[in-house]
Enzyme design. Structure first.
Site, PDB file in Angstrom:
ATOM      1  N   ASP A   1       0.959  -0.925   0.579  1.00  0.00           N
ATOM      2  CA  ASP A   1       0.060   0.069   0.415  1.00  0.00           C
ATOM      3  C   ASP A   1       0.926   1.398   0.112  1.00  0.00           C
ATOM      4  OD1 ASP A   1      -2.254  -1.682   0.404  1.00  0.00           O
ATOM      5  OD2 ASP A   1      -2.964  -1.679   2.021  1.00  0.00           O
TER       6      ASP A   1
ATOM      7  N   ASP B   1     -13.304  -4.943  -1.554  1.00  0.00           N
ATOM      8  CA  ASP B   1     -13.636  -3.964   0.212  1.00  0.00           C
ATOM      9  C   ASP B   1     -14.630  -4.032   0.754  1.00  0.00           C
ATOM     10  OD1 ASP B   1     -10.598  -2.380  -0.137  1.00  0.00           O
ATOM     11  OD2 ASP B   1     -12.180  -2.974  -1.955  1.00  0.00           O
TER      12      ASP B   1
HETATM   13  O1  1PR Z   1     -11.047   3.004  -5.803  1.00  0.00           O
HETATM   14  O2  1PR Z   1     -10.140   2.452  -7.468  1.00  0.00           O
HETATM   15  O3  1PR Z   1      -9.205   4.293  -5.973  1.00  0.00           O
HETATM   16  O4  1PR Z   1      -8.911   1.543  -5.316  1.00  0.00           O
HETATM   17  C1  1PR Z   1      -8.501   2.049  -3.860  1.00  0.00           C
HETATM   18  C2  1PR Z   1      -7.573   0.891  -3.561  1.00  0.00           C
HETATM   19  O5  1PR Z   1      -6.827   1.288  -2.002  1.00  0.00           O
HETATM   20  C3  1PR Z   1      -8.818  -0.132  -3.316  1.00  0.00           C
HETATM   21  O6  1PR Z   1      -8.123  -1.736  -4.266  1.00  0.00           O
HETATM   22  C4  1PR Z   1      -8.931  -0.445  -1.786  1.00  0.00           C
HETATM   23  O7  1PR Z   1      -8.504  -1.876  -2.128  1.00  0.00           O
HETATM   24  C5  1PR Z   1      -7.199   0.047  -1.478  1.00  0.00           C
HETATM   25  N1  1PR Z   1      -7.409   1.333  -0.267  1.00  0.00           N
HETATM   26  C6  1PR Z   1      -7.486   2.541   0.364  1.00  0.00           C
HETATM   27  N2  1PR Z   1      -7.984   3.028   1.221  1.00  0.00           N
HETATM   28  C7  1PR Z   1      -6.804   1.894   2.316  1.00  0.00           C
HETATM   29  C8  1PR Z   1      -6.339   2.063   3.241  1.00  0.00           C
HETATM   30  O8  1PR Z   1      -5.815   1.039   3.442  1.00  0.00           O
HETATM   31  N3  1PR Z   1      -6.325   2.870   4.042  1.00  0.00           N
HETATM   32  N4  1PR Z   1      -5.789  -0.365   1.005  1.00  0.00           N
HETATM   33  C9  1PR Z   1      -6.835   0.380   0.901  1.00  0.00           C
HETATM   34  C10 1PR Z   1      -5.908  -1.559   0.237  1.00  0.00           C
HETATM   35  C11 1PR Z   1      -5.310  -3.499   1.766  1.00  0.00           C
HETATM   36  C12 1PR Z   1      -4.292  -4.447   1.392  1.00  0.00           C
HETATM   37  C13 1PR Z   1      -4.027  -5.288   2.425  1.00  0.00           C
HETATM   38  C14 1PR Z   1      -4.680  -6.068   2.774  1.00  0.00           C
HETATM   39  C15 1PR Z   1      -3.851  -7.078   3.248  1.00  0.00           C
HETATM   40  N5  1PR Z   1      -5.160  -2.304   1.637  1.00  0.00           N
HETATM   41  O9  1PR Z   1      -4.533  -3.811   0.098  1.00  0.00           O
HETATM   42  O10 1PR Z   1      -2.424  -5.147   1.792  1.00  0.00           O
HETATM   43  O11 1PR Z   1      -5.462  -6.049   3.734  1.00  0.00           O
HETATM   44  O12 1PR Z   1      -3.277  -6.623   4.419  1.00  0.00           O
HETATM   45  P1  1PR Z   1      -2.928  -7.560   5.721  1.00  0.00           P
HETATM   46  O13 1PR Z   1      -1.958  -8.985   5.604  1.00  0.00           O
HETATM   47  O14 1PR Z   1      -1.494  -6.814   6.613  1.00  0.00           O
HETATM   48  O15 1PR Z   1      -3.633  -7.721   6.557  1.00  0.00           O
HETATM   49  P2  1PR Z   1      -9.939   2.894  -6.310  1.00  0.00           P
END
Ligand code: 1PR
Length: 514
Positions: A228, A386
């Site tokens: 991320d 999500d």
């Molecule tokens: O809506 O097309 O702009 O895409 C936004 C993208 O960013 C989406 O794929 C959404 O999942 C991601 N996203 C948005 N906000 C966050 C955040 O963390 N605040 N991150 C975010 C997504 C979740 C996973 C994470 C897993 C594994 N992060 O990618 O890496 O949950 O984590 P873990 O193994 O530590 O539990 P758009």
């Protein structure tokens, strides 16, 4: 390098061949691009990466006169390496939106994988192949896995075949006749073993002349490292990691958690054996002119040294920059592909498209999801879902599909199910299934949710969120039909290296790429 180290590349401009260029350069060779048919005839070594759809590729080749030059070149047994569609185009015809006529050098037809028995199509991921005859370029392949991504394949013609692979049925993974080679997989995305295949083609003196004894495997379960990425308060791009998507430190300053530099970490995970790397851009870079997006630079640098598939997500939608210039989501995606991404992942914009589709029942063809998958193929489009858990008293209270938990007294509404089905119909090639409740908790994947979705669709599902121990990975593969497991925190915090996850899966009898 000298001029005879130059490799001629036939890139007809239909997609991302940046990673192939990077791999050739990484091996120390210069690249000469084909501009006109004569450049094919004067090549010392010709590499032909096929990208895009069969019919479109044939059209370009025929109109430019390249089809004829290619046939002459190959018929005179000059050194040739076709990759993916670059193999398929050698056959007589393809069923892809067809039948469509091919170059006709190899007798036989290219057909689609049969998904009627629940086989996930496209075939995406790592498979080991069975060697049929000596090719000179597959000497080091042994039991190593190579990376495939395709929906069409051929199972005809035993004269030319040098290796076969199993997916549903047995299909041709490579052909060889004299100096002419073609492979269905992507050597430029197949890590060290892929680089060695390319090297043996580019420099035949590096061939060991020992016949390899590869054995076809099951499709390996993939382990994906996710980064991320967002700008911190100083404006630098850092790899961060949230707890249930909250990425700020629980200190007085509430800084964005900084876990390292994206390019370095990606390189590290590649060396550690990650089967794929995902970057999720979680800053809103909406004010940047497209060309200056820092994420593009991250991709360019990463793809110079990382030879497994790269996915990038976040912000793939239409936008207008600070100078008032409008970009379509297709242009945004194209820029990511040109910079080295193999797949893009769409979140919010796919939700809007699915809602619209579920409401009207009409596919407009205009959503970013539909447009990008039409141009780049559905294997290049991941949809990121999500979901967040919501408890309800009675499943009839909501229109969503629900899962019963706690002896059936509470249900959980899952718009995720409807969303997954809808985006599959709209052209998604894969689903990245997150779970906000589990994110960063290290308590394991949400097995119920992942089972529900991976049983509902025929495209591959990547399980994400919650990995905290090696058992969580075997759990998700034993209890659901997920094709891949993605994790972030467990790797960033250096609790468990990727190699330990793989070794554990292997001990559990699960096919993985080692
Ligand atoms: O809506 O097309 O702009 O895409 C936004 C993208 O960013 C989406 O794929 C959404 O999942 C991601 N996203 C948005 N906000 C966050 C955040 O963390 N605040 N991150 C975010 C997504 C979740 C996973 C994470 C897993 C594994 N992060 O990618 O890496 O949950 O984590 P873990 O193994 O530590 O539990 P758009």
């Amino acid at each position: 390098s000298s001029s005879d180290s130059a490799v001629t590349l036939l890139d007809y401009g239909a997609g991302n061949v940046r990673s192939l260029r990077n791999a050739i350069r990484y091996l120390g060779f210069d690249i000469k691009d084909v501009q006109k048919p004569e450049d094919i005839l004067s090549a010392n070594r010709l590499v032909f990466p096929g990208v895009g759809a069969f019919a479109a590729a044939m059209e370009v080749l025929e109109q430019s006169g390249m089809a004829e030059a290619l046939c002459t070149y190959i018929e005179s047994d000059r050194p040739f390496l076709g990759i993916c569609l670059g193999l398929q185009l050698l056959f007589e015809s393809s069923e892809e939106n067809g039948p469509v006529k091919g170059l006709g050098l190899i007798p036989g037809v290219v057909g689609r994988f049969d998904s009627s028995n629940g086989l996930a199509v496209p075939h995406i991921g790592w498979n080991a192949v069975q060697i049929i005859k000596d090719s000179g370029i597959l000497d080091d392949i042994g039991r190593h896995h190579v990376y495939f991504v395709h929906s069409y394949r051929s199972d005809a013609n035993w004269d030319w075949v040098s290796s076969v692979c199993n997916y549903g049925d047995s299909f041709i993974s490579s052909i060889t006749r004299g100096n002419v080679h073609a492979v269905q997989f992507h050597p430029e995305k197949s890590g060290d073993v892929g680089l060695s295949i390319l090297r043996k083609f580019l420099d035949p003196s590096s061939s060991s002349k020992k016949l390899a004894h590869g054995k076809a495997s099951q499709l390996a379960k993939r382990v994906i490292a996710c980064l991320d990425v967002r700008a911190n308060d100083k404006g630098d791009l850092v790899v961060t990691k949230g707890d249930q998507y909250d990425v700020r430190e629980h200190s007085d300053e509430h800084q964005v958690r900084n876990l390292g530099k994206p390019v370095e970490l990606a390189g590290q995970y590649y060396k550690d054996g990650a089967d794929e790397i995902s970057f999720l851009n979680i800053t809103g870079f909406r004010d940047f002119p497209l060309g200056d997006l820092p994420m593009l630079q991250v991709l360019r640098y990463t793809s110079e040294n990382v030879f497994v598939p790269l996915t990038v997500g976040g912000g793939i939608r239409d936008f207008t920059d600070e100078n008032g210039r409008y970009y379509s989501s297709l242009e945004v995606a194209s820029e990511y592909f040109r910079s080295g991404a193999d797949k893009i992942s769409i979140g919010s914009d796919a939700v809007f498209a699915a809602e619209e589709y579920l409401k009207t029942g009409v596919k407009t063809g205009k959503s970013s999801l539909e447009q990008i998958s039409r141009v780049y193929g559905n294997q290049a489009v991941v949809v990121s879902i999500d979901p967040r858990r919501v408890y309800i008293r009675n499943p009839n209270d909501v229109k969503f599909k629900t899962i019963k938990i706690n002896g059936g007294r509470e249900g959980r509404p899952i718009g995720a199910y409807e969303l997954a089905k809808a985006v599959e119909e709209l052209g998604a090639g894969e689903i990245l299934l997150n779970c906000i409740d589990c994110d960063g908790q290290g308590q394991g994947f949400d097995i119920d949710l992942i089972k529900l979705i991976s049983d509902a669709v025929t495209i591959p599902v990547i399980a994400s969120s919650g990995a905290g121990a090696v058992q969580h990975f075997s759990d998700v593969f034993q209890k659901t039909s997920a094709s891949a497991a993605l994790a972030a925190g467990i790797f960033h915090r250096k609790e468990v290296p990727i190699s330990s996850v793989k070794e554990h899966l292997l001990r559990e009898g699960i096919e993985v790429r080692m």
